[in-house]
Each structure stands twice: as C-alpha cells, then as structure tokens.
Design an enzyme around this catalytic site. Structure first.
Site, mmCIF file in Angstrom:
data_model
loop_
_atom_site.group_PDB
_atom_site.id
_atom_site.type_symbol
_atom_site.label_atom_id
_atom_site.label_comp_id
_atom_site.label_asym_id
_atom_site.label_seq_id
_atom_site.Cartn_x
_atom_site.Cartn_y
_atom_site.Cartn_z
ATOM 1 N N ASP A 206 0.528 40.353 -1.404
ATOM 2 C CA ASP A 206 1.653 40.941 -0.699
ATOM 3 C C ASP A 206 1.685 42.450 -0.932
ATOM 4 O O ASP A 206 1.468 42.924 -2.045
ATOM 5 C CB ASP A 206 2.941 40.296 -1.215
ATOM 6 C CG ASP A 206 4.173 40.771 -0.488
ATOM 7 O OD1 ASP A 206 4.265 40.528 0.728
ATOM 8 O OD2 ASP A 206 5.049 41.377 -1.137
ATOM 9 N N GLU A 274 -2.337 42.462 2.377
ATOM 10 C CA GLU A 274 -1.428 42.917 3.425
ATOM 11 C C GLU A 274 -1.260 44.423 3.273
ATOM 12 O O GLU A 274 -0.685 44.893 2.295
ATOM 13 C CB GLU A 274 -0.060 42.236 3.291
ATOM 14 C CG GLU A 274 0.957 42.757 4.307
ATOM 15 C CD GLU A 274 2.390 42.422 3.932
ATOM 16 O OE1 GLU A 274 3.213 42.265 4.847
ATOM 17 O OE2 GLU A 274 2.693 42.332 2.717
#
Length: 514
Positions: A206, A274
């Site tokens: 993330d 990401e």
C-alpha cells in the site's frame, strides 16, 4: 502454443491477480461483514476464472477507522474476519486450487491505537520516541511544513503529550512511521517475514512511495492550476494544489525496496506496489520495477483515473511508458477498492465492458481484477446515511467516496445477494441483483463468461503474457498493436466505440496470429 504454468518463481510476470475486499466478499457468521472463512468458501469460484493469484485487502487487527488500512497489530487477525486458523486454512485451500495468495501490507503508517504509537507519543525520550514522524511547531505554533493530507487539511496533527506535531498523510488516526529509523525498517521486515512463513506468496504494498519523508522538512511548492491532476485525490481536495516533492517519493525508498526484495527472494515471493503520484508516476514505476532487485511490478493510476479511456489515451500512456519507463513492469487495473467502478466511470455497456476486458488481457504487463468487475457491476449509488468511508463523508456531495465500489459481492438471488443472512455493512444495490454470479453462469453471453474467455486467451498465448508490445497506434477509435515473442506474433485491433470503424463492428476486438 506455450503453456506458461503459474508454478514458477516468476508466475507474476504477465499474471492475473484477483482482488478480494474481505468485508464485502462472503459473510459466514451472519454479522453482515465478510470474513476469511467466506473467502476460503468462495475460492473455487475465483480459481474457475483462470486467474493466477488472489490479493486480499487488509484483515489485520484494526479499529477500522479506514477499514483495515489503519493497523493496530501487524501479526493479528481482526476478530471480525476470523482467526489465524481461518487464515491458515484459506492459504492451504488456495494452494490446493493452484492459486497464489498475496496480502495487503500497509507499512507507511499504522493506527494511532497501535502500541508502538502509544509508546512513541508518551514522551520524547522513550524507546520508540523516534518511530513516528514528530516535529516541533514553527515559532508561531503552526505546523512545521505546508504538507497536506490526502483526506483533507494539514498532514500534521498537534499532540499535547509531546507538544509536537506528528505526520499523517492520511487520516489523523493514521500516523506515519519514520522510515529513517533503522529499527522501524527492521521491525517491518520481520512483519513481512512472519507472513511469508505463514505461506503467503507475496504482498501488495500500500502507498509504496509514501514510506520516506524529506529529512529537512521542506515545504512543497505550489502547482499552477493547469498542472493539477485529480488522479490520487478528488478534484475538490486541496491536496492537488501542491507538487508533492518532499512529503513522499523520496530517493531513500530505493534502498529499502532493495532490502525488502532480498527477503522476498528467499521465499520466491512477489510484490505489487501502489504508486500514488500524479506528477512522476511512470518515472517511479521505472525506478521501482525497472531495476533488478527492487519490486517486481506496480500499478499506477493511468487507467484508474476519472479520464475516459479511448484508443488515443491508451496509446498516449504506452508512448509515455516506452519513453520514461522502458524497463518497468506495470500491472494494469481498471477498477479497485479506491475508485468508482470503471463501468460507471466510462458509462460502458456490457458489450463495451467486454471489449475493454479483452484489450486489458492483451496488454504487456500484469493484470489486477477487482471483485465484481467480471460481472460488469456498476458503481453503487448510496445515500449519505449509508456512507461508511471517511473520505466520502468529508467531501460529500461533490465527492461521494469509495463506498460505491465496496458494496457486497452478489452471488445469487437469495437474501442480500447470497452475501449475508443479516443486514450488510453496506447495502446491496438492486441493480447488482440483476447481475449475480448464478444468473451469469446460466447465460453464455454474460460478462462473466467473457472474462473467463479473455483470461483463457491470455493464458493460452505466450505472446500476450510475456511478449513484446510494438506498433501501438490509434486510428480514430481503433486501437491496434502487435504482441510477439519467439513463438508467435499476434496482431490486435480493437474498435473502442459504439460505431463501426476501420472495418470493425462497434466494440469488436480482432486478434490475428501471424
């Protein structure tokens, strides 16, 4: 044809990953929230799609202020999702079905209820005092920099215990870890190793470019209105008014990624990052994935933004990719848990959704699918009182948040679409009940069956999975390109419009070998 089995160390290269949002996949307890046992129960369906791996969004212990992306125990399973035994069974079952398991690893920040933060904020001289990003105020008492939070307002929060500000790039309750501290890095490496020992095959990282901040705490420069992009944050968010030069995407990140990659190699594990950066996304993609010994793949927001995706736009993205990130390995996604579903973003018919699915399976790179995408689910329209996402609540009604893409999966015409026997945490839209898995299994022309066909196409043709991609161009609405490797050459033409063009019917995709 070459059968490229997933049972190789580089299964990820050209692979297809299916994202599961645990709260909304399958509830087995009757509490209205999906759980790990529910995911395990539905894994045969996931395997039937022909994908290589399942990516599971966070299920760690959490106060759920950001629905699991605010971790309070990296080694714990939140009770709403089940137990560690449930997770062990899920991994074993997935492997028996030939699926790899990737889990979300949220390393840039924790919950403010994490014991690390409780200790860190207790004083300026405790053992973890420097585990988070603390800074003194300016002489006038204002925050140390002009950095902004993605969730709105300043990225700094005053803490009366230490009489200092702490950094939070997201919610106030999500303080940022200080990656300049070697002890923090080591602890997170041990967290990754814990889950690798549990049998996971990799991680989705993330906000991978948010790990480090500028040591000197320099202010971000402003962006002229013409350069502001709403790819990462909605247009109404002042976050878009800055060039985020100092609060993220720092060069120190590269050394940490190399360190993490060394651990992953011991397990033949893969990561997908990401990258949240509107200005330098493709440059970072090259830095992070185009150099051996860092990350295997990453996705950027080119196909996840609010922009339409005509043939010309796809060509533009690949031209930029070839110019700026020629050695990178992207992972393409049209939808995920943070953006409106692409069927709604681009106002697609089923025929159009099928065309985009086929094109995506023909692109060079890997692919992420988001649960329900294969059913052609539109974005759910929710009332304000149904919202759970703090992002949507903050910016309503100009931005409605992420709840519309997170509503429960629809399996059948039973209660709540077969998701739960009780009231779900988010409502099940009536429009979704017309697109259940059971209904589409019975319809040979359904979006679901087309996704299976398109996935099978990619798996059958080595050129689509690993081959070169050349001669990409747009002739009006018609996209064309070549995929080739040492075994085959494929010519792809796709009419991405609702009118006949270039000898192709509306939304027709033509694939010719030779």
């Amino acid at each position: 044809m070459v059968d490229l089995s997933q049972k190789t160390a580089d299964w990820w290269k050209g692979g297809i990953i299916y994202q599961v949002y645990p709260r909304s996949f399958q509830d087995t307890t009757g509490r209205g929230i999906g759980d790990l046992a529910g995911i395990a129960q539905r894994l045969p369906y996931v395997a039937s799609l022909g994908v290589d791996a399942v990516w599971i969004s966070p299920f760690f212990t959490s106060p759920m202020k950001d629905f699991g992306y605010d971790v309070s125990d990296y080694r714990g399973i939140d009770p709403i999702f089940g137990t560690m035994e449930d997770f062990d069974w899920l991994v074993e079952h997935a492997h028996d079905l030939g699926l790899k398991v990737m889990i979300d690893l949220v390393m840039s920040h924790t919950s403010d209820q994490h014991p690390w933060f409780a200790e860190s904020r207790s004083s300026r001289d405790n053992a973890r005092a420097d585990w988070y990003v603390w800074a003194d105020p300016k002489p006038d008492g204002t925050p140390p920099t002009n950095w902004l939070s993605i969730f709105g307002g300043s990225a700094w929060q005053w803490d009366a215990r230490r009489e200092q500000y702490y950094l939070h790039n997201f919610l106030v309750s999500q303080p940022d870890l200080n990656f300049h501290n070697e002890d923090v890095q080591q602890e997170l490496m041990e967290v990754a190793e814990f889950w690798l020992d549990k049998g996971v095959d990799g991680f989705r990282l993330d906000t991978v470019n948010f790990y480090f901040h500028d040591r000197q705490l320099r202010d971000n420069p402003p962006l002229p209105p013409a350069q502001r992009k709403a790819d990462i944050a909605p247009a109404v968010n002042p976050y878009n008014h800055q060039s985020h030069r100092y609060d993220k995407s720092q060069p120190e990140n590269l050394a940490f990624l190399e360190r993490l990659a060394g651990l992953l190699r011991r397990y033949d594990a893969a990561v997908i990052g990401e990258i949240g950066d509107s200005e330098r996304a493709l440059e970072l993609l090259e830095e992070y994935t185009g150099v051996a010994g860092r990350m295997q793949m990453s996705y950027v927001f080119d196909f996840l933004s609010g922009q339409d995706l005509p043939a010309e736009r796809i060509v533009q993205v690949f031209d930029q990719l070839h110019a700026v990130a020629p050695n990178s390995w992207p992972c393409w996604a049209l939808s995920n848990h943070d953006v409106a579903r692409h069927v709604t973003r681009w106002n697609l018919t089923d025929q159009a959704a099928k065309a985009y699915a086929t094109v995506m399976m023909c692109l060079r790179g890997s692919v992420c699918l988001y649960q329900g995408e294969e059913l052609g689910l539109p974005e759910a329209e929710l009332e304000y009182e149904d919202l759970r996402d703090p992002y949507g609540i903050e910016f309503w009604p100009e931005y409605k948040g992420r709840d519309g893409c997170r509503t429960p999966m629809v399996w059948d015409m039973g209660v709540n679409g077969g998701f739960s026997t009780s009231k779900p945490w988010l409502p099940v839209p009536h429009t979704h009940l017309q697109r259940t898995v059971v209904a589409q299994e019975a319809d040979a022309q359904s979006v679901l069956h087309h996704y299976r066909w398109a996935i099978g196409l990619r798996r059958k043709h080595s050129a689509l999975r690993l081959g070169r991609m050349t001669d990409i161009r747009a002739d009006g609405p018609v996209l064309s390109f070549t995929r080739a490797d040492d075994w085959q050459t494929l010519q792809i033409k796709a009419n991405l419009s609702d009118r006949e063009s270039g000898g192709l019917a509306p939304w027709q995709v033509q694939i010719i070998e030779g």
